[in-house]
Design a protein around this motif. Structure first.
Motif, PDB file in Angstrom:
ATOM      1  N   TYR A  23       0.838  -1.195   0.000  1.00 41.49           N
ATOM      2  CA  TYR A  23       0.000   0.000   0.000  1.00 41.49           C
ATOM      3  C   TYR A  23       0.868   1.237   0.000  1.00 41.49           C
ATOM      4  CZ  TYR A  23       0.699   0.994   5.016  1.00 41.49           C
ATOM      5  OH  TYR A  23       1.236   1.322   6.239  1.00 41.49           O
ATOM      6  N   HIS A  29       6.297   9.117  -3.265  1.00 45.15           N
ATOM      7  CA  HIS A  29       5.402   8.034  -2.829  1.00 45.15           C
ATOM      8  C   HIS A  29       5.254   6.978  -3.932  1.00 45.15           C
ATOM      9  CE1 HIS A  29       4.139   9.409   1.110  1.00 45.15           C
ATOM     10  NE2 HIS A  29       4.157  10.631   0.622  1.00 45.15           N
ATOM     11  N   ARG A  63       8.319   4.844  -4.143  1.00 39.85           N
ATOM     12  CA  ARG A  63       8.362   3.830  -3.079  1.00 39.85           C
ATOM     13  C   ARG A  63       7.370   2.700  -3.379  1.00 39.85           C
ATOM     14  NH1 ARG A  63       7.296   5.679   3.014  1.00 39.85           N
ATOM     15  NH2 ARG A  63       5.178   5.879   2.200  1.00 39.85           N
ATOM     16  N   LYS A  67       6.536  -1.646   2.051  1.00 34.57           N
ATOM     17  CA  LYS A  67       5.288  -1.132   2.629  1.00 34.57           C
ATOM     18  C   LYS A  67       4.171  -2.152   2.407  1.00 34.57           C
ATOM     19  CE  LYS A  67       2.937   3.306   3.218  1.00 34.57           C
ATOM     20  NZ  LYS A  67       2.969   3.308   4.678  1.00 34.57           N
ATOM     21  N   GLU A  98      10.826   2.418  14.870  1.00 31.12           N
ATOM     22  CA  GLU A  98      10.021   3.529  14.352  1.00 31.12           C
ATOM     23  C   GLU A  98       8.687   3.548  15.076  1.00 31.12           C
ATOM     24  OE1 GLU A  98       9.321   2.818  10.122  1.00 31.12           O
ATOM     25  OE2 GLU A  98       9.335   0.664  10.496  1.00 31.12           O
ATOM     26  N   SER A 100       4.460   3.189  15.154  1.00 34.53           N
ATOM     27  CA  SER A 100       3.611   2.175  14.523  1.00 34.53           C
ATOM     28  C   SER A 100       3.176   2.627  13.133  1.00 34.53           C
ATOM     29  CB  SER A 100       2.397   1.870  15.399  1.00 34.53           C
ATOM     30  OG  SER A 100       1.589   3.005  15.537  1.00 34.53           O
ATOM     31  N   SER A 101       3.094   3.941  12.901  1.00 35.80           N
ATOM     32  CA  SER A 101       2.833   4.435  11.545  1.00 35.80           C
ATOM     33  C   SER A 101       3.594   5.730  11.299  1.00 35.80           C
ATOM     34  CB  SER A 101       1.327   4.631  11.338  1.00 35.80           C
ATOM     35  OG  SER A 101       0.825   5.566  12.261  1.00 35.80           O
ATOM     36  N   LEU A 142      10.714   1.504   7.554  1.00 32.95           N
ATOM     37  CA  LEU A 142      10.182   1.997   6.285  1.00 32.95           C
ATOM     38  C   LEU A 142      10.937   3.281   5.916  1.00 32.95           C
ATOM     39  CD1 LEU A 142       7.714   1.475   4.302  1.00 32.95           C
ATOM     40  CD2 LEU A 142       6.700   3.460   5.436  1.00 32.95           C
ATOM     41  N   GLY A 200      10.713   6.475   5.215  1.00 35.98           N
ATOM     42  CA  GLY A 200       9.635   7.475   5.264  1.00 35.98           C
ATOM     43  C   GLY A 200       9.862   8.581   4.245  1.00 35.98           C
ATOM     44  N   ILE A 201       8.811   8.908   3.515  1.00 32.89           N
ATOM     45  CA  ILE A 201       8.902   9.989   2.530  1.00 32.89           C
ATOM     46  C   ILE A 201       8.980  11.340   3.265  1.00 32.89           C
ATOM     47  CG2 ILE A 201       7.737  11.094   0.563  1.00 32.89           C
ATOM     48  CD1 ILE A 201       8.816   8.166   0.078  1.00 32.89           C
ATOM     49  N   THR A 202       8.253  11.444   4.369  1.00 30.27           N
ATOM     50  CA  THR A 202       8.295  12.682   5.161  1.00 30.27           C
ATOM     51  C   THR A 202       9.666  12.810   5.832  1.00 30.27           C
ATOM     52  OG1 THR A 202       6.004  12.100   5.623  1.00 30.27           O
ATOM     53  CG2 THR A 202       6.859  14.073   6.696  1.00 30.27           C
ATOM     54  N   ALA A 249       3.182  10.910   6.338  1.00 26.94           N
ATOM     55  CA  ALA A 249       2.443  11.653   5.320  1.00 26.94           C
ATOM     56  C   ALA A 249       1.138  12.208   5.884  1.00 26.94           C
ATOM     57  CB  ALA A 249       2.165  10.755   4.128  1.00 26.94           C
TER      58      ALA A 249
HETATM   59  N1  PMP Z   1       7.081   3.972   9.402  1.00 30.11           N
HETATM   60  C1  PMP Z   1       5.942   3.246   9.352  1.00 30.11           C
HETATM   61  C2  PMP Z   1       5.926   1.889   9.952  1.00 30.11           C
HETATM   62  C3  PMP Z   1       4.806   3.782   8.729  1.00 30.11           C
HETATM   63  O1  PMP Z   1       3.675   3.054   8.650  1.00 30.11           O
HETATM   64  C4  PMP Z   1       4.851   5.099   8.200  1.00 30.11           C
HETATM   65  C5  PMP Z   1       3.632   5.722   7.592  1.00 30.11           C
HETATM   66  N2  PMP Z   1       3.267   5.091   6.412  1.00 30.11           N
HETATM   67  C6  PMP Z   1       6.052   5.811   8.287  1.00 30.11           C
HETATM   68  C7  PMP Z   1       7.145   5.217   8.895  1.00 30.11           C
HETATM   69  C8  PMP Z   1       6.173   7.191   7.711  1.00 30.11           C
HETATM   70  O2  PMP Z   1       6.292   7.152   6.314  1.00 30.11           O
HETATM   71  P1  PMP Z   1       5.792   8.364   5.420  1.00 30.11           P
HETATM   72  O3  PMP Z   1       6.515   9.589   5.907  1.00 30.11           O
HETATM   73  O4  PMP Z   1       6.210   7.983   4.042  1.00 30.11           O
HETATM   74  O5  PMP Z   1       4.320   8.455   5.586  1.00 30.11           O
END
Ligand code: PMP
Length: 285
Positions: A33, A49, A52, A148, A180, A182-183, A205, A207-209, A245
């Motif tokens: 995703y 995004h 990735r 992801k 990291e 959880s999201s 992950l 992270g794009i941010t 994000a």
């Molecule tokens: N780590 C994890 C486990 C995530 O789920 C996310 C959010 N998708 C991120 C980091 C941050 O990534 P991004 O900045 O690309 O949203």
């Protein structure tokens, strides 16, 4: 307003979008995703995004069904159909529908492609004003977190623990160091003033941010270190924040019930949040 989703080439009402039970995404979490923010009705940092997404798909051997240009056109159309000004676009691609069997289906099984939007206040988020609270939890995930994958059970359980503790995020710990959120991606600012985040590897992950925030830090002459963060360092930090994000830069003021600094969002997190808004607004045109 009825929400519109995208499913395998069609825009349709969200509650009419149906995926078969034999979809490998449903049976095996065999899919990828991606989530990008929408600001002023436009996608933020979307090329990154989509790059990735392409990498994640390639790592698990699913052919990317669309070029970046096609993806962006579909996402833009979906954002317009839903009239989203601020929020996010969710994309999911699975290995498709086939008889249940662990190994990949034989032949040319088309991927399942799903997209929907969510409205969300990202800029005017009261949590960013007060600062978020977090807890630490053990990291229960597999060893390829750079992909992801839609297999998010460990993150679901971590976030549920956070919810039950009345906090916004769970920071995952493995071998005594922070992986990291959880999201989200975790950052700290040490008492000596160093901005620190974990280096990229299979353990987190990309992270794009995270990437955009590090570029902004560099542009403004804010030094940073990419190194492992000891769990203990979280509690001794002057500041902590997390990025994603859908949250952009979120200051953290309490971890496991211990207050950081003066219990208010710190200056580095606030500055990076502002810089990221300016970047996102520029990028969204
Ligand atoms: N780590 C994890 C486990 C995530 O789920 C996310 C959010 N998708 C991120 C980091 C941050 O990534 P991004 O900045 O690309 O949203």
């Amino acid at each position: 307003m009825t929400r519109t989703a995208y499913l395998n080439g069609r825009f349709l009402p969200l509650d009419e979008a149906r995926v078969p039970v034999m979809d490998r995404g449903f049976l095996f979490a065999d899919g990828i995703y991606e989530v990008a923010a929408v600001l002023h009705g436009r996608l933020v940092d979307n090329a990154a995004h989509l790059a990735r997404l392409d990498r994640s798909l390639s790592e698990i051997g699913i052919r990317n069904p669309h070029s970046a240009q096609e993806w962006e056109r579909l996402e833009t159309e979906l954002v317009e159909k839903n009239g989203v000004r601020e929020g996010l676009v969710y994309i999911q691609v699975t290995r498709g529908v086939a008889e249940r069997d662990f190994s990949f289906p034989k032949g040319d099984v088309p991927a399942t492609v799903v997209m929907f939007t969510q409205e969300k206040s990202i800029v005017a988020n009261p949590l960013a004003e007060s600062g978020a609270k977090a807890i630490t939890v053990p990291d229960l995930r597999w060893k390829r977190r750079d992909i992801k994958s839609v297999a998010l059970l460990a993150q679901v359980l971590a976030k549920q623990q956070a919810s039950e503790a009345g906090v916004a995020e769970a920071f995952m710990i493995e071998d005594g160091v922070v992986t990291e959120g959880s999201s989200s991606t975790v950052f700290i600012v040490t008492k000596a003033g160093a901005l620190v985040t974990r280096p990229l590897s299979h353990a987190i992950l990309p992270g794009i941010t995270r990437k955009a925030v590090l570029a902004l830090a560099e542009e403004t002459g804010l030094a940073f270190e990419e190194r492992l963060i000891n769990a203990r360092e979280l509690f001794e930090a002057a500041e902590a924040f997390y990025t994603s994000a859908s949250a952009f830069v979120m200051p953290v003021v309490e971890i496991d019930g211990k207050t950081l600094g003066d219990g208010r969002p710190g200056p580095v997190a606030k500055r990076l949040r502002e810089l990221y808004f300016a970047f996102a607004a520029r990028d969204a045109g």
